[in-house]
Design an enzyme around this catalytic site. Structure first.
Site, mmCIF file in Angstrom:
data_model
loop_
_atom_site.group_PDB
_atom_site.id
_atom_site.type_symbol
_atom_site.label_atom_id
_atom_site.label_comp_id
_atom_site.label_asym_id
_atom_site.label_seq_id
_atom_site.Cartn_x
_atom_site.Cartn_y
_atom_site.Cartn_z
ATOM 1 N N LYS A 1 0.836 -1.222 0.000
ATOM 2 C CA LYS A 1 0.000 0.000 0.000
ATOM 3 C C LYS A 1 0.865 1.265 0.000
ATOM 4 O O LYS A 1 0.664 2.157 -0.821
ATOM 5 C CB LYS A 1 -0.911 0.032 1.246
ATOM 6 N N ARG B 1 -9.929 1.579 8.763
ATOM 7 C CA ARG B 1 -9.617 0.193 9.095
ATOM 8 C C ARG B 1 -10.728 -0.458 9.907
ATOM 9 O O ARG B 1 -10.624 -1.623 10.287
ATOM 10 C CB ARG B 1 -8.341 0.158 9.913
ATOM 11 N N ARG C 1 11.490 -5.860 5.012
ATOM 12 C CA ARG C 1 11.340 -4.401 4.921
ATOM 13 C C ARG C 1 12.276 -3.671 5.902
ATOM 14 O O ARG C 1 12.468 -4.089 7.027
ATOM 15 C CB ARG C 1 9.898 -4.005 5.236
ATOM 16 N N ARG D 1 10.837 -2.095 11.467
ATOM 17 C CA ARG D 1 9.713 -1.638 12.292
ATOM 18 C C ARG D 1 9.495 -2.584 13.466
ATOM 19 O O ARG D 1 9.663 -3.791 13.321
ATOM 20 C CB ARG D 1 8.434 -1.567 11.430
ATOM 21 N N ARG E 1 -1.580 -8.984 13.038
ATOM 22 C CA ARG E 1 -2.040 -7.943 12.099
ATOM 23 C C ARG E 1 -2.861 -8.574 10.973
ATOM 24 O O ARG E 1 -3.877 -8.020 10.553
ATOM 25 C CB ARG E 1 -0.831 -7.192 11.504
#
Ligand code: AP5
Length: 221
Positions: A13, A88, A127, A160, A171
């Site tokens: 996203k 969300r 990431r 992160r 998640r």
């Protein structure tokens, strides 16, 4: 053009939102990024939100909505925007419509990125983000020029806190519980467009561009 981009964690996203923002000159509003920045700046709201984020839980609606409403007042959203990671919950979607109605604005399309669980785990674990400007990298797919250093600002690249296997599982579970009612809500308004996000970044962006050009052409007719 006013867009929402949806999809599970790690679907791409943020990556696609930045490409879209640059190509169509939109304001990019990412709630996840806003929370991370507020935490790094040691703001009380950021510290509070971090308690939920690190466990992979959603930040409660009252905190999220006040942050979004404040942000929407400050940024030039009339030039067009892309909302990333918001709404969300169904409640957030309804509240967003109320806010936009007050501003005489509406959503033109909801881009729903579709990807398998295996692919998103690989993307999330690899990431890295810039501690300073939050630019996103990947250890094999989007390497910085100098390892561990942001190409854009020279900041340190970090992982992160919610990019752990435990947090990803949570998640993803939450995404599966909460996304359907939101997608149904926008489906009833005929706004949802599925995008195959399994392809690499460039090819996925071609899918997005084709869709957006089609929407622009229809709007001109
Ligand atoms: P948020 O930051 O929104 O996280 P997320 O939805 O879990 O999504 P991610 O940022 O993990 O992934 P992405 O889809 O943006 O993928 P990216 O482009 O980085 O939210 C974080 C947390 O904040 C939430 O869990 C929640 O706690 C809280 N929060 C946020 N909004 C909230 C709200 N509205 N209400 C309540 N709580 C809220 O890509 C991932 C990696 O893959 C990158 O390394 C990238 O380089 C790579 N990549 C991207 N696309 C491709 C591709 N096509 N091919 C190969 N690699 C790719």
């Amino acid at each position: 053009m006013n867009l929402l981009i949806m999809g599970p964690p790690g679907a791409g996203k943020g990556t696609q939102a930045i490409l879209i923002k640059n190509m169509y000159n939109l304001v990019h509003i990412s709630t996840g990024e806003m929370f991370r920045k507020a935490y790094m700046d040691k703001e009380p709201l950021g510290i509070l939100a971090h308690e939920y984020i690190k466990k992979g839980e959603l930040v409660p609606d009252d905190i999220t909505l006040s942050l979004v409403e404040e942000t929407l007042k400050k940024v030039p959203i009339k030039q067009g925007f892309i909302l990333d990671g918001f709404p969300r919950t169904l409640n957030q979607a309804v509240k967003l419509d109320e806010i936009l109605e007050r501003l005489s604005l509406k959503i033109d399309a909801v881009l729903n990125l579709v990807i398998s669980y295996e692919s998103l785990v690989e993307r999330i674990i690899g990431r890295r983000i810039c501690k300073n400007c939050q630019a996103v990298y990947h250890i094999t797919r989007m390497k910085p020029k100098v390892e561990g250093i942001c190409d854009l600002c020279g900041g340190e690249l970090i992982q992160r806190k919610d990019d752990t296997y435990e947090a990803i599982t949570r998640r993803y579970e939450i995404y599966n519980q909460t996304s359907k009612p939101i997608l149904d809500y926008y489906q009833k308004k005929n706004l949802v467009y599925n995008i195959n996000s399994e392809d690499n970044i460039e090819v996925s962006f071609i899918h997005v561009q084709k869709l957006l050009e089609g929407l622009n052409d229809n709007a001109k007719k």
